[in-house]
Design an enzyme around this catalytic site. Sequence first.
Site, PDB file in Angstrom:
ATOM      1  CG  ASP A  60      13.923   5.602  -9.924  1.00  0.00           C
ATOM      2  OD1 ASP A  60      14.967   5.964  -9.357  1.00  0.00           O
ATOM      3  OD2 ASP A  60      13.788   5.587 -11.166  1.00  0.00           O
ATOM      4  CE1 TYR A 101      28.841   2.110  -9.878  1.00  0.00           C
ATOM      5  CE2 TYR A 101      31.211   1.888  -9.581  1.00  0.00           C
ATOM      6  CZ  TYR A 101      29.921   1.654  -9.145  1.00  0.00           C
ATOM      7  OH  TYR A 101      29.714   0.980  -7.972  1.00  0.00           O
TER       8      TYR A 101
HETATM    9  C1  1HS Z   1      31.161  -2.016  -9.377  1.00  0.00           C
HETATM   10  C2  1HS Z   1      32.343  -1.677  -8.555  1.00  0.00           C
HETATM   11  O1  1HS Z   1      32.081  -0.642  -7.660  1.00  0.00           O
HETATM   12  C3  1HS Z   1      33.450  -1.443  -9.461  1.00  0.00           C
HETATM   13  S1  1HS Z   1      34.754  -0.566  -8.801  1.00  0.00           S
HETATM   14  C4  1HS Z   1      36.152  -1.566  -9.079  1.00  0.00           C
HETATM   15  C5  1HS Z   1      36.293  -2.095 -10.431  1.00  0.00           C
HETATM   16  S2  1HS Z   1      37.614  -3.153 -10.540  1.00  0.00           S
HETATM   17  O2  1HS Z   1      38.791  -2.575  -9.894  1.00  0.00           O
HETATM   18  O3  1HS Z   1      37.292  -4.442  -9.905  1.00  0.00           O
HETATM   19  O4  1HS Z   1      37.855  -3.283 -11.963  1.00  0.00           O
END
Ligand code: 1HS
Length: 255
Positions: A64, A156
């Site tokens: 991890d 995120y």
């Molecule tokens: C998982 C990925 O990095 C998500 S960022 C972009 C999200 S979106 O614009 O496709 O809703």
Amino acid sequence: MTGRVSGKTIIVTGGGGGLGRAISSLLAEEGAAVGVIDVNGAGAEDVARSLTEDGARSIGLGADVSDWRAISSAARQVGEALGDIDGLVNNAGVAALGSVHEADAESWRRIMNVNVSGVVLASKAVLPGMMERRRGVILNIASIAGLVGIRNMAAYCASKGAVLSLTRQMAADYASFGIRINSISPGTIASTEMGLRLLGGDESPEARSRRLARYPMGRYATAEEIAQAALFMLSDEAKFATGSNLILDGGLTAV
Ligand code: 1HS
């Protein structure tokens, strides 16, 4: 095979599946010895086995990235098995949906621990050797979520913003040691576990089509398209790039 990373030993975190698997495979095809590290140890071993069967040198280990003892020991084992570490791809990452008003403390902590502290700890594990040898490349897998606000993805987005910032900061610290630190920022990759979970989540059909409509190219990325950018950043073709962020998003952030 053109051997664009021949003779290099490269660690890929989160290499046991999804984008990490695609990056590991492409690096191996291009001549690298690949240390595949994943929290899912069986996945890491499986990828390493398939690379070895295809003639590459590889080892798969479970660790991890947010656990210093685990990631430092795994990095050391890769060095013992495959030789001095020339490159690190900080690819391990987790995502979850949620806005700030409904933030779940546990999920927030997990995302920051893996996506941000994981980059710091895996880098800390390989940097002393790179500094001593005065050569190395670290590639952070960021996201367009670090560049623009994506609805319903607070933790995120925050974590990937931190990855972009850390990339620039580390570039400043380690350029004089001959170590390049860059990032790439993909949009959604439809085929990975993360992408499938995002796109197959409990969003309304309207929210889902609004998501896709943001991409001028009208589609999501493939893992292979993103792996090609990772290969470039790790190869000597990118030898003047440090602190830079290569965006691969079908035009999303351009419009
Ligand atoms: C998982 C990925 O990095 C998500 S960022 C972009 C999200 S979106 O614009 O496709 O809703």
